[in-house]
Design a protein around this motif. Structure first.
Motif, PDB file in Angstrom:
ATOM      1  N   ILE A  92       0.839  -1.201   0.000  1.00 41.90           N
ATOM      2  CA  ILE A  92       0.000   0.000   0.000  1.00 41.90           C
ATOM      3  C   ILE A  92       0.871   1.246   0.000  1.00 41.90           C
ATOM      4  CG2 ILE A  92      -1.632   1.347   1.393  1.00 41.90           C
ATOM      5  CD1 ILE A  92      -2.812  -1.360   2.326  1.00 41.90           C
ATOM      6  N   GLU A  93       1.923   1.226   0.839  1.00 38.55           N
ATOM      7  CA  GLU A  93       2.826   2.378   0.909  1.00 38.55           C
ATOM      8  C   GLU A  93       3.563   2.580  -0.408  1.00 38.55           C
ATOM      9  OE1 GLU A  93       4.605   5.700   2.370  1.00 38.55           O
ATOM     10  OE2 GLU A  93       2.954   4.554   3.250  1.00 38.55           O
ATOM     11  N   GLU A  94       3.952   1.469  -1.030  1.00 36.64           N
ATOM     12  CA  GLU A  94       4.648   1.553  -2.311  1.00 36.64           C
ATOM     13  C   GLU A  94       3.749   2.160  -3.380  1.00 36.64           C
ATOM     14  OE1 GLU A  94       6.612  -1.610  -5.403  1.00 36.64           O
ATOM     15  OE2 GLU A  94       6.954  -1.917  -3.268  1.00 36.64           O
ATOM     16  N   ILE A  95       2.471   1.763  -3.370  1.00 31.82           N
ATOM     17  CA  ILE A  95       1.518   2.308  -4.342  1.00 31.82           C
ATOM     18  C   ILE A  95       1.338   3.806  -4.121  1.00 31.82           C
ATOM     19  CG2 ILE A  95      -0.914   2.326  -5.004  1.00 31.82           C
ATOM     20  CD1 ILE A  95      -0.869  -0.738  -4.489  1.00 31.82           C
ATOM     21  N   ARG A  96       1.263   4.202  -2.833  1.00 34.29           N
ATOM     22  CA  ARG A  96       1.107   5.622  -2.518  1.00 34.29           C
ATOM     23  C   ARG A  96       2.296   6.429  -3.023  1.00 34.29           C
ATOM     24  NH1 ARG A  96      -0.917   4.755   3.706  1.00 34.29           N
ATOM     25  NH2 ARG A  96      -3.120   4.401   3.264  1.00 34.29           N
ATOM     26  N   GLN A  97       3.472   5.852  -2.859  1.00 32.94           N
ATOM     27  CA  GLN A  97       4.675   6.570  -3.261  1.00 32.94           C
ATOM     28  C   GLN A  97       4.923   6.516  -4.764  1.00 32.94           C
ATOM     29  OE1 GLN A  97       8.207   5.597  -1.079  1.00 32.94           O
ATOM     30  NE2 GLN A  97       7.189   5.631   0.901  1.00 32.94           N
ATOM     31  N   PHE A  98       4.340   5.557  -5.432  1.00 34.28           N
ATOM     32  CA  PHE A  98       4.639   5.334  -6.840  1.00 34.28           C
ATOM     33  C   PHE A  98       4.352   6.566  -7.693  1.00 34.28           C
ATOM     34  CE2 PHE A  98       3.538   3.903 -11.133  1.00 34.28           C
ATOM     35  CZ  PHE A  98       4.699   3.210 -11.456  1.00 34.28           C
ATOM     36  N   HIS A  99       3.263   7.250  -7.370  1.00 35.56           N
ATOM     37  CA  HIS A  99       2.860   8.397  -8.178  1.00 35.56           C
ATOM     38  C   HIS A  99       3.637   9.664  -7.835  1.00 35.56           C
ATOM     39  CE1 HIS A  99      -0.357   6.154 -10.047  1.00 35.56           C
ATOM     40  NE2 HIS A  99      -0.743   5.738  -8.849  1.00 35.56           N
ATOM     41  N   ASP A 100       4.336   9.649  -6.675  1.00 32.68           N
ATOM     42  CA  ASP A 100       5.108  10.834  -6.291  1.00 32.68           C
ATOM     43  C   ASP A 100       6.320  10.400  -5.463  1.00 32.68           C
ATOM     44  OD1 ASP A 100       6.062  13.294  -5.759  1.00 32.68           O
ATOM     45  OD2 ASP A 100       4.352  13.977  -4.563  1.00 32.68           O
ATOM     46  N   PRO A 101       7.376   9.914  -6.113  1.00 29.39           N
ATOM     47  CA  PRO A 101       8.556   9.438  -5.375  1.00 29.39           C
ATOM     48  C   PRO A 101       9.285  10.547  -4.627  1.00 29.39           C
ATOM     49  CG  PRO A 101       9.001   9.550  -7.724  1.00 29.39           C
ATOM     50  CD  PRO A 101       7.537   9.783  -7.560  1.00 29.39           C
ATOM     51  N   PHE A 102       8.946  11.814  -4.910  1.00 34.97           N
ATOM     52  CA  PHE A 102       9.619  12.923  -4.246  1.00 34.97           C
ATOM     53  C   PHE A 102       8.872  13.381  -2.998  1.00 34.97           C
ATOM     54  CE2 PHE A 102      10.463  13.606  -8.906  1.00 34.97           C
ATOM     55  CZ  PHE A 102      11.685  12.945  -8.887  1.00 34.97           C
ATOM     56  N   ALA A 103       7.866  12.619  -2.592  1.00 33.53           N
ATOM     57  CA  ALA A 103       7.111  12.989  -1.393  1.00 33.53           C
ATOM     58  C   ALA A 103       6.801  11.770  -0.537  1.00 33.53           C
ATOM     59  CB  ALA A 103       5.820  13.695  -1.785  1.00 33.53           C
ATOM     60  N   GLY A 104       7.650  10.741  -0.619  1.00 32.40           N
ATOM     61  CA  GLY A 104       7.438   9.534   0.157  1.00 32.40           C
ATOM     62  C   GLY A 104       8.220   9.545   1.458  1.00 32.40           C
ATOM     63  N   LYS A 105       8.427   8.348   1.994  1.00 33.12           N
ATOM     64  CA  LYS A 105       9.152   8.199   3.254  1.00 33.12           C
ATOM     65  C   LYS A 105      10.258   7.162   3.079  1.00 33.12           C
ATOM     66  CE  LYS A 105       7.039   8.316   7.232  1.00 33.12           C
ATOM     67  NZ  LYS A 105       6.189   7.986   8.405  1.00 33.12           N
ATOM     68  N   VAL A 106      11.400   7.429   3.687  1.00 34.69           N
ATOM     69  CA  VAL A 106      12.543   6.513   3.662  1.00 34.69           C
ATOM     70  C   VAL A 106      12.814   6.059   5.088  1.00 34.69           C
ATOM     71  CG1 VAL A 106      14.950   6.184   2.990  1.00 34.69           C
ATOM     72  CG2 VAL A 106      13.514   7.817   1.733  1.00 34.69           C
ATOM     73  N   SER A 107      12.876   4.759   5.310  1.00 33.60           N
ATOM     74  CA  SER A 107      13.181   4.244   6.652  1.00 33.60           C
ATOM     75  C   SER A 107      14.605   3.689   6.659  1.00 33.60           C
ATOM     76  CB  SER A 107      12.181   3.168   7.062  1.00 33.60           C
ATOM     77  OG  SER A 107      12.160   2.107   6.129  1.00 33.60           O
ATOM     78  N   ILE A 108      15.386   4.128   7.632  1.00 30.80           N
ATOM     79  CA  ILE A 108      16.802   3.761   7.706  1.00 30.80           C
ATOM     80  C   ILE A 108      17.169   3.381   9.132  1.00 30.80           C
ATOM     81  CG2 ILE A 108      19.178   4.520   7.286  1.00 30.80           C
ATOM     82  CD1 ILE A 108      18.057   6.736   5.521  1.00 30.80           C
ATOM     83  N   ALA A 109      17.854   2.251   9.278  1.00 27.89           N
ATOM     84  CA  ALA A 109      18.478   1.889  10.550  1.00 27.89           C
ATOM     85  C   ALA A 109      19.963   2.191  10.418  1.00 27.89           C
ATOM     86  CB  ALA A 109      18.259   0.413  10.860  1.00 27.89           C
ATOM     87  N   PHE A 110      20.556   2.729  11.466  1.00 30.88           N
ATOM     88  CA  PHE A 110      21.953   3.152  11.340  1.00 30.88           C
ATOM     89  C   PHE A 110      22.691   3.001  12.663  1.00 30.88           C
ATOM     90  CE2 PHE A 110      19.421   6.751  12.535  1.00 30.88           C
ATOM     91  CZ  PHE A 110      20.188   7.471  13.447  1.00 30.88           C
ATOM     92  N   LEU A 111      24.004   2.953  12.555  1.00 37.64           N
ATOM     93  CA  LEU A 111      24.871   2.845  13.722  1.00 37.64           C
ATOM     94  C   LEU A 111      24.792   4.097  14.580  1.00 37.64           C
ATOM     95  CD1 LEU A 111      28.034   1.394  11.956  1.00 37.64           C
ATOM     96  CD2 LEU A 111      26.452   0.135  13.425  1.00 37.64           C
ATOM     97  N   MET A 112      24.848   3.897  15.893  1.00 40.95           N
ATOM     98  CA  MET A 112      24.799   5.020  16.825  1.00 40.95           C
ATOM     99  C   MET A 112      25.831   6.084  16.464  1.00 40.95           C
ATOM    100  SD  MET A 112      22.598   4.380  19.364  1.00 40.95           S
ATOM    101  CE  MET A 112      21.801   3.072  20.269  1.00 40.95           C
ATOM    102  N   SER A 113      27.068   5.661  16.259  1.00 44.53           N
ATOM    103  CA  SER A 113      28.159   6.609  16.046  1.00 44.53           C
ATOM    104  C   SER A 113      28.075   7.301  14.690  1.00 44.53           C
ATOM    105  CB  SER A 113      29.508   5.902  16.176  1.00 44.53           C
ATOM    106  OG  SER A 113      29.568   4.766  15.341  1.00 44.53           O
ATOM    107  N   PHE A 114      27.322   6.734  13.747  1.00 42.32           N
ATOM    108  CA  PHE A 114      27.188   7.349  12.428  1.00 42.32           C
ATOM    109  C   PHE A 114      26.195   8.500  12.454  1.00 42.32           C
ATOM    110  CE2 PHE A 114      26.026   7.589   7.908  1.00 42.32           C
ATOM    111  CZ  PHE A 114      27.274   7.496   7.315  1.00 42.32           C
ATOM    112  N   GLY A 115      25.305   8.486  13.443  1.00 44.15           N
ATOM    113  CA  GLY A 115      24.254   9.497  13.493  1.00 44.15           C
ATOM    114  C   GLY A 115      24.664  10.803  14.138  1.00 44.15           C
ATOM    115  N   VAL A 116      25.904  10.890  14.645  1.00 46.83           N
ATOM    116  CA  VAL A 116      26.318  12.105  15.334  1.00 46.83           C
ATOM    117  C   VAL A 116      26.450  13.272  14.372  1.00 46.83           C
ATOM    118  CG1 VAL A 116      28.136  13.177  16.724  1.00 46.83           C
ATOM    119  CG2 VAL A 116      27.465  10.806  17.161  1.00 46.83           C
ATOM    120  N   HIS A 117      27.052  13.029  13.201  1.00 47.97           N
ATOM    121  CA  HIS A 117      27.224  14.140  12.265  1.00 47.97           C
ATOM    122  C   HIS A 117      27.045  13.723  10.809  1.00 47.97           C
ATOM    123  CE1 HIS A 117      31.366  12.854  11.109  1.00 47.97           C
ATOM    124  NE2 HIS A 117      31.347  12.344  12.301  1.00 47.97           N
ATOM    125  N   MET A 118      27.482  12.526  10.434  1.00 45.98           N
ATOM    126  CA  MET A 118      27.465  12.150   9.020  1.00 45.98           C
ATOM    127  C   MET A 118      26.063  12.029   8.444  1.00 45.98           C
ATOM    128  SD  MET A 118      30.564   9.548   8.243  1.00 45.98           S
ATOM    129  CE  MET A 118      32.271  10.074   8.381  1.00 45.98           C
TER     130      MET A 118
END
Length: 296
Positions: free
Chosen positions: A79-105
């Motif tokens: 459902i989310e993919e269909i919603r984003q399909f028509h407007d890829p510039f207004a969707g949502k990106v989910s990212i998991a990341f390392l604690m130390s990477f989130g400080v500045h990079m």
């Protein structure tokens, strides 16, 4: 069997209480009970052990719940993919990341991306290495930023950056007037470390092993700022990447000449899983971003 029944089942299975579940679902408790009874009749098995208005998921129910969760996640992703399909510039990106990477990079990358695509939103999950990869495999996130890991069939890892790791000591430490050290020179010091399972902790133990000693871990924490704060209080030393925001009057950063103390950070995704357009857009952006950084 209907979609609505499965959604009702999932809520009852989580709350294990008909009245609370009915309130959450905004339906009457008798209607919810009838729906669950009908579902069990269709399946030919009991899914719950009933105790008045409370229920407890039995072993059969637990097996079924695992499948329902997986199926409903796939549908929700669709459902989310269909919603984003028509407007890829207004969707949502989910990212998991390392604690130390989130400080500045990562904040720098997202800020740069949002200047170009201001309507894309992000769901960010800051976790240790042991949590990040399972999140990716369970489709809880689109992408993850993580160090190299062992063989994981179907997962692609693309190196983004290589970072130097430094020893941080209190400003009044015996080595604080130096610019660089051999790691063996802090062999007898108490160490401030991340908790087991964090990539920085694994690297610290590996570097110390290469220097010929096992670190004495005095304090364990969850993030770089805490580690730096404990170092500034004179409670030990640590090995972490360079980052902004540290009080340089209270700590000193030392380059390690021996052994080679660097870490690789990369972007990972599931090879045969089609990314939502916004996530695909960000994947291309972040790869190019760090390629440009390396060429500077």
């Amino acid at each position: 069997m209907e979609w609505q029944q499965l959604e009702y089942f999932r809520v009852v299975a989580r709350l294990e209480h008909f009245i609370k579940s009915a309130e959450q679902l905004a339906i009457s408790q008798p209607a919810l009970s009838r729906s669950m009874t009908k579902l069990e009749k269709e399946l030919g098995v009991q899914l719950f052990d009933r105790h008045g208005r409370s229920v407890q998921l039995n072993e059969t129910g637990k097996l079924f719940l695992a499948r329902v969760e997986r199926a409903m996640q796939e549908i929700e992703d669709g459902i989310e993919e269909i919603r984003q399909f028509h407007d890829p510039f207004a969707g949502k990106v989910s990212i998991a990341f390392l604690m130390s990477f989130g400080v500045h990079m990562l904040p720098d990358v997202i800020a740069s991306f949002n200047r170009k695509y201001p309507d894309v939103e992000f769901a960010l999950y800051q976790n240790p290495t042991t949590v990040i990869l399972p999140q990716l495999l369970r489709s809880e996130v689109d992408l993850c930023i993580i160090g190299p890991f062992g063989e994981e069939p179907g997962v692609v890892w693309h190196k983004l950056v290589e970072e130097e790791m430094y020893v941080y000591v209190p400003a009044d430490h015996r080595l604080a007037k130096r610019e660089s050290i051999r790691l063996e020179e802090v062999a007898g010091e108490p160490f401030i470390s991340f908790k087991p399972g964090y990539g920085v902790r694994t690297l610290m133990e590996r570097f110390c092993g290469e220097a010929g000693f096992e670190p004495y871990i005095r304090f364990e924490g969850d993030d770089i700022m805490t580690a730096a704060g404990l170092v500034s209080a004179g409670l030990g030393v640590t090995i972490i990447p360079a980052f902004s925001g540290i009080e340089h009057g209270k700590v000193k950063r030392l380059r390690v000449t021996e052994p080679y103390c660097r870490r690789e950070i990369g972007l990972a995704w599931v090879e045969d899983r089609k990314l939502p357009p916004s996530a695909d857009l960000f994947r291309s952006f972040i790869i190019e971003y760090f390629r440009g950084q390396r060429e500077l």
